[in-house]
Design an enzyme around this catalytic site. Structure first.
Site, mmCIF file in Angstrom:
data_model
loop_
_atom_site.group_PDB
_atom_site.id
_atom_site.type_symbol
_atom_site.label_atom_id
_atom_site.label_comp_id
_atom_site.label_asym_id
_atom_site.label_seq_id
_atom_site.Cartn_x
_atom_site.Cartn_y
_atom_site.Cartn_z
ATOM 1 N N GLY A 201 -2.660 24.323 -24.414
ATOM 2 C CA GLY A 201 -3.477 25.062 -25.378
ATOM 3 C C GLY A 201 -4.609 25.793 -24.689
ATOM 4 C CG ASN A 202 -6.183 29.030 -26.218
ATOM 5 O OD1 ASN A 202 -7.093 29.085 -27.035
ATOM 6 N ND2 ASN A 202 -4.946 29.406 -26.492
ATOM 7 N NE ARG A 203 -13.617 25.791 -22.998
ATOM 8 C CZ ARG A 203 -14.679 26.312 -22.384
ATOM 9 N NH1 ARG A 203 -14.529 26.950 -21.234
ATOM 10 N NH2 ARG A 203 -15.875 26.216 -22.918
ATOM 11 C CB SER A 204 -9.410 30.267 -28.895
ATOM 12 O OG SER A 204 -9.839 31.017 -29.984
#
Ligand code: CTP
Length: 406
Positions: A201-204
């Site tokens: 995933g990512n930090r958004s």
């Protein structure tokens, strides 16, 4: 829109609760100023709960913030509903012996009044003269309606229904500059499963895209928000109007399906979601264990995800505006603007909002710093502000791009 609703002491105050609710649902920042008498009909906790803002009635409350004039100065619109004969008389005379009176004298915003009283009082020469005076000063009047009154009598004097008051107010201030526009906004970050318990995933956080949807709704647009793994707290904090439709997705494939299905029905597409560029080639049905790996290193084979934005641009219909977002880390031998221009051209979008990110900048925060690049490679906006203010700047840029078409 910053809306002040003055409520004076009449039984129709109970209907003003619905008026406040409607305006909050439409995404406005609503501040209720009840008179002391109004509180005998509907109590302060109700106004605070429904408006989601603190409510005071006295000019002596919140003195450091100069509340007795601050509300009037901040207002984009003031509605007085119900407006009793007494309050209308005070307005005509310019009396300011309570917070509603000072607010009305301090405002330059349009004022809409919704009178409510018995027919005899409405017809009394004093009220007639007061109404003429207010009319002359540019105050807008909605109602009163003709019908059954509280004492069982009939005649003109019933406060107009809340949605009629909202419509009348919108007719005065405009229903928002994006009214009639259908927009779809994606936000959050997609997640690609590795096994039943892990993902890439990512930090958004999704906050910027949620603010984009919130701003569009407040400006009258019809909004579909597609959220990818956005924390429920982020959505709750935005208190989006109930008119905003929300669709929830997890993976890139689901986001692609949602956006591709929605695109033909919308005038503006904003891809604020951070899309996972790769997914795991083979998702394991069982939790991967160290024991099974048998080594200190493990290699995950990844395959590239489709570029959703590229697909939307390729299928773009006439009159559709497509906006991309790009989070870039600077210092790779190219300025943010140069990188942005290259990406905008590669993506083929009408507008690209570029923000600088780093280990501690850009993510999860309530503020953002963004430049907006258009199809002529011009930087049409540069803003460092709250994510909501950034969203409004973006919608200004979208309106400018669409202006020749409207
Ligand atoms: N985007 C998309 N589908 C992808 C990747 C990105 O729709 N598979 C969209 C994002 O929602 C965003 C824009 O494209 O609006 C730019 O995202 P970004 O990750 O910067 O684009 P990439 O093409 O992945 O560029 P980079 O290689 O620099 O990461």
């Amino acid at each position: 829109m910053f809306v002040v609703i003055g409520v004076s002491g009449g039984i129709a105050a109970y209907k003003a609760v619905q008026l406040v609710r409607l305006l909050v649902q439409h995404g406005h920042d609503v501040h209720v100023v009840p008179t002391g008498d109004a509180l005998r009909f509907v109590g302060l906790p109700t106004w605070e709960a429904i408006s989601r803002n603190p409510v005071t009635t006295s000019v002596h409350d919140d003195v450091p913030k100069v509340r007795h004039v601050a509300l009037g100065q901040s207002a984009d619109l003031v509605i007085v509903a119900p407006a009793t004969a007494n309050t209308l008389a005070k307005m005509a005379a310019g009396l300011a012996d309570d917070l509603l009176g000072t607010t009305l004298l301090a405002t330059t915003a349009p004022v809409v009044v919704a009178p409510a009283m018995h027919a005899e009082m409405w017809r009394h020469p004093a009220t007639v003269a007061n109404m003429a005076m207010l009319h002359e000063r540019g105050v807008h009047v909605v109602g009163p309606d003709d019908g059954a009154l509280t004492g069982g009598d009939r005649g003109p004097g019933r406060m107009s229904e809340p949605d009629a008051i909202v419509q009348a107010a919108y007719a005065v201030v405009g229903g928002g500059d994006l009214s009639g526009l259908r927009v779809v906004v994606s936000t959050g970050g997609t997640r690609e499963p590795i096994d039943p318990v892990r993902f890439l995933g990512n930090r958004s956080s999704g906050k910027q895209g949620v603010a984009v949807a919130q701003a569009a709704a407040a400006r009258g647009a019809d909004v579909l928000l597609v959220t990818a793994n956005v924390d429920s707290g982020v959505l709750a904090a935005a208190s989006l109007p109930s008119s905003v439709r929300i669709e929830t997705v997890t993976t890139t494939a689901q986001l692609q399906r949602a956006m591709t299905d929605a695109a033909p029905h919308h005038d503006v597409i904003v891809m604020a979601a951070a899309v996972a560029d790769y997914r795991v080639a083979e998702v394991s049905d069982r939790k991967l264990t160290k024991e099974a790996a048998g080594a200190q290193e493990r290699t995950l084979a990844l395959v590239e995800n489709p570029d959703i934005l590229a697909g939307l641009v390729a299928a773009r219909r006439d009159g559709q505006t497509i906006v991309g977002f790009a989070a870039e880390t600077p210092g790779e031998g190219e300025t943010l603007v140069a990188r942005g221009r290259r990406k905008r051209a590669r993506k083929g979008v009408d507008l690209l909002a570029v923000n600088e990110v780093g280990w501690s900048t850009g993510f999860e925060s309530d503020d953002n710093a963004v430049i907006v690049i258009d199809a002529a490679d011009d930087v049409v906006a540069e803003v460092r502000a709250s994510k909501r203010a950034v969203a409004d700047t973006l919608w200004d840029a979208v309106s400018a791009v669409r202006a020749p078409r409207r």
